[in-house]
Design a protein around this motif. Structure first.
Motif, PDB file in Angstrom:
ATOM      1  N   GLY A  74      -6.022  -4.557 -20.004  1.00 17.04           N
ATOM      2  CA  GLY A  74      -5.212  -5.387 -19.120  1.00 17.04           C
ATOM      3  C   GLY A  74      -5.978  -5.921 -17.930  1.00 17.04           C
ATOM      4  N   GLN A  75      -5.555  -5.523 -16.727  1.00 20.27           N
ATOM      5  CA  GLN A  75      -6.069  -6.108 -15.497  1.00 20.27           C
ATOM      6  C   GLN A  75      -7.570  -5.893 -15.313  1.00 20.27           C
ATOM      7  OE1 GLN A  75      -4.182  -8.145 -13.523  1.00 20.27           O
ATOM      8  NE2 GLN A  75      -6.187  -8.664 -12.689  1.00 20.27           N
ATOM      9  N   ALA A  76      -8.094  -4.759 -15.690  1.00 18.72           N
ATOM     10  CA  ALA A  76      -9.531  -4.514 -15.545  1.00 18.72           C
ATOM     11  C   ALA A  76     -10.327  -5.535 -16.348  1.00 18.72           C
ATOM     12  CB  ALA A  76      -9.883  -3.093 -15.983  1.00 18.72           C
ATOM     13  N   TYR A  77      -9.870  -5.833 -17.552  1.00 22.18           N
ATOM     14  CA  TYR A  77     -10.539  -6.833 -18.384  1.00 22.18           C
ATOM     15  C   TYR A  77     -10.405  -8.217 -17.757  1.00 22.18           C
ATOM     16  CZ  TYR A  77     -11.372 -10.067 -22.205  1.00 22.18           C
ATOM     17  OH  TYR A  77     -11.827 -11.103 -22.961  1.00 22.18           O
ATOM     18  N   GLU A  78      -9.218  -8.553 -17.300  1.00 25.32           N
ATOM     19  CA  GLU A  78      -9.007  -9.864 -16.676  1.00 25.32           C
ATOM     20  C   GLU A  78      -9.881 -10.031 -15.439  1.00 25.32           C
ATOM     21  OE1 GLU A  78      -7.353 -12.405 -17.930  1.00 25.32           O
ATOM     22  OE2 GLU A  78      -6.871 -11.132 -19.656  1.00 25.32           O
ATOM     23  N   ASP A  79     -10.027  -8.965 -14.662  1.00 22.39           N
ATOM     24  CA  ASP A  79     -10.892  -9.014 -13.481  1.00 22.39           C
ATOM     25  C   ASP A  79     -12.344  -9.268 -13.870  1.00 22.39           C
ATOM     26  OD1 ASP A  79      -8.664  -8.501 -11.944  1.00 22.39           O
ATOM     27  OD2 ASP A  79      -9.175  -6.397 -11.566  1.00 22.39           O
ATOM     28  N   GLU A  80     -12.797  -8.641 -14.960  1.00 29.00           N
ATOM     29  CA  GLU A  80     -14.175  -8.823 -15.422  1.00 29.00           C
ATOM     30  C   GLU A  80     -14.412 -10.261 -15.884  1.00 29.00           C
ATOM     31  OE1 GLU A  80     -18.013  -7.148 -16.008  1.00 29.00           O
ATOM     32  OE2 GLU A  80     -16.257  -6.392 -14.974  1.00 29.00           O
ATOM     33  N   ILE A  81     -13.464 -10.839 -16.622  1.00 30.76           N
ATOM     34  CA  ILE A  81     -13.589 -12.225 -17.083  1.00 30.76           C
ATOM     35  C   ILE A  81     -13.560 -13.176 -15.888  1.00 30.76           C
ATOM     36  CG2 ILE A  81     -12.479 -14.056 -18.425  1.00 30.76           C
ATOM     37  CD1 ILE A  81     -14.045 -11.966 -20.076  1.00 30.76           C
ATOM     38  N   THR A  82     -12.700 -12.909 -14.917  1.00 33.56           N
ATOM     39  CA  THR A  82     -12.655 -13.745 -13.713  1.00 33.56           C
ATOM     40  C   THR A  82     -13.989 -13.687 -12.971  1.00 33.56           C
ATOM     41  OG1 THR A  82     -10.275 -13.473 -13.495  1.00 33.56           O
ATOM     42  CG2 THR A  82     -11.481 -14.108 -11.508  1.00 33.56           C
ATOM     43  N   ALA A  83     -14.552 -12.493 -12.845  1.00 36.67           N
ATOM     44  CA  ALA A  83     -15.857 -12.353 -12.184  1.00 36.67           C
ATOM     45  C   ALA A  83     -16.942 -13.110 -12.944  1.00 36.67           C
ATOM     46  CB  ALA A  83     -16.225 -10.867 -12.055  1.00 36.67           C
ATOM     47  N   LEU A  84     -16.899 -13.048 -14.267  1.00 38.95           N
ATOM     48  CA  LEU A  84     -17.866 -13.775 -15.085  1.00 38.95           C
ATOM     49  C   LEU A  84     -17.717 -15.280 -14.876  1.00 38.95           C
ATOM     50  CD1 LEU A  84     -20.058 -13.657 -17.320  1.00 38.95           C
ATOM     51  CD2 LEU A  84     -18.189 -13.835 -18.953  1.00 38.95           C
ATOM     52  N   ARG A  85     -16.477 -15.743 -14.908  1.00 38.34           N
ATOM     53  CA  ARG A  85     -16.210 -17.174 -14.728  1.00 38.34           C
ATOM     54  C   ARG A  85     -16.683 -17.636 -13.345  1.00 38.34           C
ATOM     55  NH1 ARG A  85     -11.208 -16.969 -16.066  1.00 38.34           N
ATOM     56  NH2 ARG A  85     -11.567 -17.502 -18.228  1.00 38.34           N
ATOM     57  N   ASP A  86     -16.404 -16.835 -12.317  1.00 39.75           N
ATOM     58  CA  ASP A  86     -16.770 -17.199 -10.946  1.00 39.75           C
ATOM     59  C   ASP A  86     -18.262 -17.061 -10.663  1.00 39.75           C
ATOM     60  OD1 ASP A  86     -14.097 -17.683 -10.557  1.00 39.75           O
ATOM     61  OD2 ASP A  86     -13.733 -15.841  -9.420  1.00 39.75           O
ATOM     62  N   SER A  87     -18.987 -16.327 -11.488  1.00 42.25           N
ATOM     63  CA  SER A  87     -20.409 -16.104 -11.243  1.00 42.25           C
ATOM     64  C   SER A  87     -21.229 -17.379 -11.346  1.00 42.25           C
ATOM     65  CB  SER A  87     -20.973 -15.054 -12.202  1.00 42.25           C
ATOM     66  OG  SER A  87     -21.014 -15.565 -13.527  1.00 42.25           O
TER      67      SER A  87
END
Length: 90
Positions: A74-87
């Motif tokens: 859930g949220q942990a995965y979404e946070d990781e994808i958001t961080a990847l996208r924002d990187s």
């Protein structure tokens, strides 16, 4: 929480053999593949990524299983994808 996430190698970056363009859940980023130099990474390969570095080469079945597990977090995965996208934003 930091996660290792699977990504598919799209291409090796020209002139920079230690970098590959990798796609993770629709997000494409350059990933350092120097740690896998002996594994012969090529487009179409799947790799496990952590903080911008490829840690291991995995097969597609293992990648799919890992993605299913991560999506279940859930949220942990979404946070990781958001961080990847924002990187990619500078």
């Amino acid at each position: 929480m930091c996660l290792g996430i699977p990504g598919e190698v799209i291409e090796i970056v020209g002139g920079q053999p230690d970098l590959a363009l990798v796609e993770v859940s629709g997000v494409r980023r350059a990933v350092n593949i120097a740690l896998l130099e002996d594994d012969g990474i090529a487009p179409g390969d799947w790799i496990l990524i952590h903080v911008g570095f490829a840690l291991s080469k995995i097969d597609e079945e293992e990648a799919r299983a890992a993605m299913e597990f991560l999506e279940g977090l859930g949220q942990a995965y979404e946070d990781e994808i958001t961080a990847l996208r924002d990187s990619g934003d500078d």
